[in-house]
Write an enzyme that holds these catalytic residues in place. Structure first.
Site, PDB file in Angstrom:
ATOM      1  N   LYS A  55      62.320 -14.785  -1.067  1.00 41.04           N
ATOM      2  CA  LYS A  55      62.226 -16.225  -0.803  1.00 41.04           C
ATOM      3  C   LYS A  55      63.093 -16.990  -1.793  1.00 41.04           C
ATOM      4  CE  LYS A  55      57.609 -16.182   1.184  1.00 41.04           C
ATOM      5  NZ  LYS A  55      56.202 -16.039   0.815  1.00 41.04           N
TER       6      LYS A  55
ATOM      7  N   GLN B  37      51.485 -17.825  -2.529  1.00 41.61           N
ATOM      8  CA  GLN B  37      51.511 -16.558  -1.791  1.00 41.61           C
ATOM      9  C   GLN B  37      50.093 -16.019  -1.606  1.00 41.61           C
ATOM     10  OE1 GLN B  37      54.294 -15.168  -0.452  1.00 41.61           O
ATOM     11  NE2 GLN B  37      53.171 -13.424   0.361  1.00 41.61           N
TER      12      GLN B  37
ATOM     13  N   ASP C 197      53.661 -24.176   4.275  1.00 41.18           N
ATOM     14  CA  ASP C 197      53.007 -23.115   5.052  1.00 41.18           C
ATOM     15  C   ASP C 197      52.269 -23.693   6.262  1.00 41.18           C
ATOM     16  OD1 ASP C 197      53.343 -20.440   4.199  1.00 41.18           O
ATOM     17  OD2 ASP C 197      52.078 -20.783   2.436  1.00 41.18           O
TER      18      ASP C 197
END
Ligand code: GUN
Length: 297
Positions: A55, A99, A122
Site C-alpha cells: 500500500k 489494517q 475503507d
C-alpha cells in the site's frame, strides 16, 4: 467445450492507478499539496505487513503522501484510539486505514467508529455504510467497489440481472450486495448456513464468492454463461513438499468451462483492492477540499 474469459484484474487495476495518478496531479495543482493516506498496522502478522508495505509503495507511486504507523500487538485500545484522533486532526491526512484484523483485546468496531467518516477510505464507518444503504454519496469499501468496476467493465449495464453474493462480511459481502442493488440487480446474499447453496448459486447471472473457504464454490454450481468474481485469497498446501499456494473461493479449473468470464486468483480482485484504496483516498481528499472528483473515477 467452451472456455470462459479470464478477467485481467491486474491490468484493470494498473489502468485505474494511472487514472488516479492523473487526478492527483490535478489535485496538487489546485491545492498545492499531495493527498495523504495514513495506514496503521498493529502487530506482526506477516500477511498484513506485506499488504501494508505494498500500500505504501503504490500510494507513493500514485503521487500521494504515505504515512505509516506501526504499533506493537500489545498496544492498549485507548492508545490506538488516541492515534486515530491525532490522524483525524492532521490536515495532511485525507485517508485513514487501520489494517484488520486487530488483536483480540481491541474492539474493532470502537476503532472504526473513531475514524472521521470523511477520512474513512475503507468505508467501514456506520456513517458510510448507512450512506451506501440509502444511496447517498460516501466512501465505499474498496474490495466490493473493485468487484463492481470489473463487473461493469465486463457487462456494461447490470440492470435486472440475478446476482448471488456468497458471504456476508461487513468488509465484502454486505456492501457488495448494496452496490449490486444500486445497479438494479436482483440480489441474494447466501452464506455458510444457506440451505442448498448449489441451487442458489445456479440461479445467478453474477456470482460473487467471498466466504474465505478454498474452492468451496464448485464448477457445476455455476449457470452456463454466468460471470464469476472470486474474492477469496486462501493459502493451501501445494503439491510440492513444504510449499503453499494461493487459491480462491471458487474451483476455477472446473468453473472455467461453465462461465462467460471469471476473475483469477491471484491477479483478479486482489490488485483492484489497493487501486480502489488509492481512488478512495483521492476522492476523500477532493471532498475535504470541496473539489469535484476527477472525471471517470
Ligand atoms: N484486512 C483485509 N482486508 C482489509 C481491508 O480492506 N481494509 C482493512 N483495513 N483491513 C483489511
Amino acid at each position: 467445450m467452451t472456455i470462459g474469459k479470464i478477467i485481467d484484474g491486474k491490468a484493470f487495476a494498473a489502468d485505474l492507478r494511472e487514472r488516479v495518478a492523473e487526478g492527483v496531479v490535478q489535485f496538487v495543482a489546485a491545492q498545492g499539496r499531495k493527498p495523504g493516506l495514513a495506514v496503521v498496522l498493529v502487530g506482526e502478522d506477516p500477511a498484513s505487513a506485506v499488504y501494508v508495505r505494498n500500500k505504501g509503495k503504490m500510494t507513493a507511486a500514485a503521487g500521494m503522501e504515505s504515512f505509516e504507523f506501526r504499533r506493537p500487538a500489545n498496544i492498549g485500545q485507548d492508545e490506538l484510539l488516541e492515534l486515530v484522533e491525532e490522524l483525524n486532526g492532521d490536515p495532511r491526512v485525507d485517508g485513514i486505514l487501520v489494517q484488520l484484523p486487530l488483536p483480540a483485546h481491541i474492539d474493532e468496531q470502537a476503532v472504526i467508529s473513531a475514524i472521521d467518516p470523511a477520512k474513512d477510505v475503507d468505508g467501514f464507518h456506520v456513517v458510510n455504510s448507512g450512506k451506501l444503504a440509502v444511496g447517498q454519496d460516501g466512501l465505499v469499501p474498496c474490495t466490493p467497489l473493485g468487484c463492481l468496476m470489473l463487473l461493469k467493465e465486463e457487462l456494461g449495464d447490470l440492470s435486472g440481472m440475478e446476482a448471488v453474493v456468497v458471504g456476508r462480511s461487513n468488509i465484502v459481502g454486505k456492501p457488495m450486495a448494496q452496490l449490486l442493488l444500486g445497479e438494479n440487480c436482483t440480489v441474494t446474499v447466501a452464506h455458510s448456513r444457506t440451505h442448498d447453496l448449489a441451487s442458489v448459486v445456479h440461479r445467478a447471472d453474477i456470482v460473487v464468492a467471498a466466504v474465505g473457504r478454498p474452492e468451496m464454490v464448485k464448477g457445476e454450481w455455476i449457470k452456463p454463461g454466468a460471470i464469476v468474481v472470486d474474492v477469496g485469497i486462501n493459502r493451501v498446501p501445494s503439491e510440492e513438499e513444504g510449499k503453499s499456494r494461493i487459491v480462491g473461493d471458487v474451483a476455477t479449473a472446473e468453473a472455467i468451462s461453465h462461465v462467460r468470464a471469471i476473475t483469477p486468483v491471484p491477479g483478479g480482485v486482489g490488485p483492484m483492492t489497493i487501486a480502489v484504496l488509492l481512488r478512495n483516498t483521492l476522492v476523500a481528499a477532493c471532498m475535504r477540499a470541496g473539489m469535484d472528483t476527477p472525471e471517470g473515477l
